[in-house]
Design a protein around this motif. Structure first.
Motif, PDB file in Angstrom:
ATOM      1  N   MET A 183       0.829  -1.113   0.017  1.00  0.00           N
ATOM      2  CA  MET A 183       0.129   0.081  -0.049  1.00  0.00           C
ATOM      3  C   MET A 183       0.868   1.285  -0.072  1.00  0.00           C
ATOM      4  O   MET A 183       1.704   1.480   0.905  1.00  0.00           O
ATOM      5  N   GLU A 184       0.442   1.981  -0.792  1.00  0.00           N
ATOM      6  CA  GLU A 184       1.377   3.374  -0.946  1.00  0.00           C
ATOM      7  C   GLU A 184       0.925   4.322   0.024  1.00  0.00           C
ATOM      8  O   GLU A 184      -0.085   4.481   0.620  1.00  0.00           O
ATOM      9  N   ALA A 185       1.954   5.098   0.506  1.00  0.00           N
ATOM     10  CA  ALA A 185       1.700   6.066   1.394  1.00  0.00           C
ATOM     11  C   ALA A 185       1.118   7.408   0.902  1.00  0.00           C
ATOM     12  O   ALA A 185       1.316   7.684  -0.285  1.00  0.00           O
ATOM     13  N   ILE A 186       0.178   7.764   1.723  1.00  0.00           N
ATOM     14  CA  ILE A 186      -0.657   9.119   1.300  1.00  0.00           C
ATOM     15  C   ILE A 186      -0.167  10.042   2.027  1.00  0.00           C
ATOM     16  O   ILE A 186      -0.084  10.381   3.268  1.00  0.00           O
ATOM     17  N   TYR A 187       0.201  11.299   1.312  1.00  0.00           N
ATOM     18  CA  TYR A 187       0.767  12.461   2.077  1.00  0.00           C
ATOM     19  C   TYR A 187       0.089  13.601   1.976  1.00  0.00           C
ATOM     20  O   TYR A 187       0.239  14.673   2.793  1.00  0.00           O
ATOM     21  N   ASN A 188      -0.994  13.810   0.950  1.00  0.00           N
ATOM     22  CA  ASN A 188      -2.024  14.928   1.019  1.00  0.00           C
ATOM     23  C   ASN A 188      -3.346  14.451   0.999  1.00  0.00           C
ATOM     24  O   ASN A 188      -3.651  13.352   0.618  1.00  0.00           O
ATOM     25  N   ILE A 189      -4.213  15.636   0.868  1.00  0.00           N
ATOM     26  CA  ILE A 189      -5.723  15.387   0.989  1.00  0.00           C
ATOM     27  C   ILE A 189      -5.931  14.862  -0.491  1.00  0.00           C
ATOM     28  O   ILE A 189      -6.781  14.103  -0.879  1.00  0.00           O
ATOM     29  N   ASP A 190      -5.327  15.470  -1.570  1.00  0.00           N
ATOM     30  CA  ASP A 190      -5.594  15.103  -2.999  1.00  0.00           C
ATOM     31  C   ASP A 190      -5.404  13.658  -3.332  1.00  0.00           C
ATOM     32  O   ASP A 190      -6.166  13.031  -3.856  1.00  0.00           O
ATOM     33  N   GLN A 191      -4.308  13.063  -2.559  1.00  0.00           N
ATOM     34  CA  GLN A 191      -3.917  11.608  -2.690  1.00  0.00           C
ATOM     35  C   GLN A 191      -4.978  10.854  -2.012  1.00  0.00           C
ATOM     36  O   GLN A 191      -5.435   9.708  -2.573  1.00  0.00           O
ATOM     37  N   LEU A 192      -5.473  11.227  -0.852  1.00  0.00           N
ATOM     38  CA  LEU A 192      -6.345  10.673  -0.096  1.00  0.00           C
ATOM     39  C   LEU A 192      -7.766  10.663  -0.982  1.00  0.00           C
ATOM     40  O   LEU A 192      -8.325   9.625  -0.986  1.00  0.00           O
ATOM     41  N   ASN A 193      -8.225  11.666  -1.327  1.00  0.00           N
ATOM     42  CA  ASN A 193      -9.439  11.880  -2.366  1.00  0.00           C
ATOM     43  C   ASN A 193      -9.243  10.694  -3.651  1.00  0.00           C
ATOM     44  O   ASN A 193     -10.177  10.160  -3.636  1.00  0.00           O
ATOM     45  N   ARG A 194      -8.124  10.875  -4.148  1.00  0.00           N
ATOM     46  CA  ARG A 194      -8.058   9.854  -5.321  1.00  0.00           C
ATOM     47  C   ARG A 194      -8.266   8.348  -5.021  1.00  0.00           C
ATOM     48  O   ARG A 194      -8.622   7.549  -5.434  1.00  0.00           O
ATOM     49  N   LYS A 195      -7.390   8.304  -3.638  1.00  0.00           N
ATOM     50  CA  LYS A 195      -7.706   6.751  -3.304  1.00  0.00           C
ATOM     51  C   LYS A 195      -8.859   6.353  -2.803  1.00  0.00           C
ATOM     52  O   LYS A 195      -9.367   5.461  -3.220  1.00  0.00           O
ATOM     53  N   GLU A 200     -13.974   3.274  -3.979  1.00  0.00           N
ATOM     54  CA  GLU A 200     -15.193   3.350  -4.182  1.00  0.00           C
ATOM     55  C   GLU A 200     -15.598   2.701  -5.610  1.00  0.00           C
ATOM     56  O   GLU A 200     -16.673   1.899  -5.878  1.00  0.00           O
ATOM     57  N   ILE A 201     -14.783   3.164  -6.609  1.00  0.00           N
ATOM     58  CA  ILE A 201     -15.048   2.574  -8.043  1.00  0.00           C
ATOM     59  C   ILE A 201     -14.793   0.982  -7.927  1.00  0.00           C
ATOM     60  O   ILE A 201     -15.632   0.113  -8.303  1.00  0.00           O
ATOM     61  N   ARG A 202     -13.911   0.572  -7.058  1.00  0.00           N
ATOM     62  CA  ARG A 202     -13.595  -1.012  -7.045  1.00  0.00           C
ATOM     63  C   ARG A 202     -14.850  -1.472  -6.348  1.00  0.00           C
ATOM     64  O   ARG A 202     -15.236  -2.584  -6.743  1.00  0.00           O
ATOM     65  N   GLN A 203     -15.284  -0.890  -5.213  1.00  0.00           N
ATOM     66  CA  GLN A 203     -16.296  -1.324  -4.583  1.00  0.00           C
ATOM     67  C   GLN A 203     -17.464  -1.679  -5.469  1.00  0.00           C
ATOM     68  O   GLN A 203     -18.332  -2.495  -5.238  1.00  0.00           O
ATOM     69  N   ASP A 204     -18.034  -0.470  -5.900  1.00  0.00           N
ATOM     70  CA  ASP A 204     -19.163  -0.687  -6.915  1.00  0.00           C
ATOM     71  C   ASP A 204     -18.954  -1.878  -7.863  1.00  0.00           C
ATOM     72  O   ASP A 204     -19.912  -2.487  -8.206  1.00  0.00           O
ATOM     73  N   LYS A 205     -17.683  -1.984  -8.545  1.00  0.00           N
ATOM     74  CA  LYS A 205     -17.456  -3.090  -9.790  1.00  0.00           C
ATOM     75  C   LYS A 205     -17.650  -4.523  -8.846  1.00  0.00           C
ATOM     76  O   LYS A 205     -18.163  -5.236  -9.513  1.00  0.00           O
ATOM     77  N   GLU A 206     -17.207  -4.587  -7.598  1.00  0.00           N
ATOM     78  CA  GLU A 206     -17.301  -5.962  -7.041  1.00  0.00           C
ATOM     79  C   GLU A 206     -18.567  -6.216  -6.371  1.00  0.00           C
ATOM     80  O   GLU A 206     -19.108  -7.219  -6.664  1.00  0.00           O
ATOM     81  N   TRP A 207     -19.397  -4.996  -6.423  1.00  0.00           N
ATOM     82  CA  TRP A 207     -20.998  -5.355  -5.925  1.00  0.00           C
ATOM     83  C   TRP A 207     -21.666  -5.459  -7.040  1.00  0.00           C
ATOM     84  O   TRP A 207     -22.675  -6.540  -7.040  1.00  0.00           O
ATOM     85  N   SER A 208     -21.475  -5.195  -8.049  1.00  0.00           N
ATOM     86  CA  SER A 208     -21.868  -5.310  -9.289  1.00  0.00           C
ATOM     87  C   SER A 208     -21.640  -6.765 -10.011  1.00  0.00           C
ATOM     88  O   SER A 208     -22.623  -7.612 -10.354  1.00  0.00           O
ATOM     89  N   ASP A 209     -20.309  -7.260  -9.899  1.00  0.00           N
ATOM     90  CA  ASP A 209     -20.225  -8.765  -9.930  1.00  0.00           C
ATOM     91  C   ASP A 209     -20.801  -9.696  -9.157  1.00  0.00           C
ATOM     92  O   ASP A 209     -21.369 -10.520  -9.618  1.00  0.00           O
ATOM     93  N   ILE A 210     -21.078  -9.181  -7.969  1.00  0.00           N
ATOM     94  CA  ILE A 210     -21.637 -10.282  -6.770  1.00  0.00           C
ATOM     95  C   ILE A 210     -23.140 -10.233  -7.117  1.00  0.00           C
ATOM     96  O   ILE A 210     -23.599 -11.395  -7.078  1.00  0.00           O
ATOM     97  N   LYS A 211     -23.694  -8.980  -7.685  1.00  0.00           N
ATOM     98  CA  LYS A 211     -25.223  -9.160  -7.987  1.00  0.00           C
ATOM     99  C   LYS A 211     -25.350 -10.124  -9.244  1.00  0.00           C
ATOM    100  O   LYS A 211     -26.403 -10.710  -9.257  1.00  0.00           O
ATOM    101  N   ASP A 212     -24.314  -9.900 -10.221  1.00  0.00           N
ATOM    102  CA  ASP A 212     -24.464 -10.848 -11.592  1.00  0.00           C
ATOM    103  C   ASP A 212     -24.298 -11.961 -11.235  1.00  0.00           C
ATOM    104  O   ASP A 212     -25.203 -13.101 -11.610  1.00  0.00           O
ATOM    105  N   GLU A 213     -23.451 -12.543 -10.212  1.00  0.00           N
ATOM    106  CA  GLU A 213     -23.421 -13.904  -9.840  1.00  0.00           C
ATOM    107  C   GLU A 213     -24.622 -14.491  -9.239  1.00  0.00           C
ATOM    108  O   GLU A 213     -24.947 -15.517  -9.379  1.00  0.00           O
TER     109      GLU A 213
END
Length: 115
Positions: free
Chosen positions: A1-13, A18-31
């Motif tokens: 896991m990469e270190a986060i040094y500022n708010i912009d990096q935190l927001n990107r992470k 959130e995108i990863r979570q949405d995709k995983e939920w979509s995959d679970i629903k499809d299954e």
């Protein structure tokens, strides 16, 4: 896991997660939808017939039709039972016809109808 040094990096992470979570939920629903579709009684019967055909080696349409008719007959006996009334006889024949047609229909056609 990469270190986060500022708010912009935190927001990107956070956004990436959130995108990863949405995709995983979509995959679970499809299954889950696929599992529900496979557990429908007609699909269970159809899959069983297909496995029997593959195991025994029935490749002809006549053999597959005979199996479908047999399953239709069993469904009629199971649902309606033996009866002397004309209504039960007609109802049983209708059930047998419906089940036979559903079981004999190729599997990919029913999936297209469900979509």
């Amino acid at each position: 896991m990469e270190a986060i040094y500022n708010i912009d990096q935190l927001n990107r992470k956070i956004e990436e997660l959130e995108i990863r979570q949405d995709k995983e939920w979509s995959d679970i629903k499809d299954e889950i939808d696929e599992i529900k579709n496979n557990l429908k009684p007609i699909n269970l019967i159809r899959n069983t017939v297909e496995e029997i055909n593959e195991t025994v080696g029935f490749k002809s349409h006549i053999a597959q039709s005979a199996i479908s008719i047999g399953i239709g007959y069993l469904a009629k006996r199971f649902i309606v039972g033996k009866g002397d009334s004309m209504f039960k006889g007609i109802l049983g024949s209708i059930v047998q016809l419906i089940v036979t047609n559903l079981v004999s229909k190729p599997h990919h056609e029913s999936e297209e109808e469900d979509s």
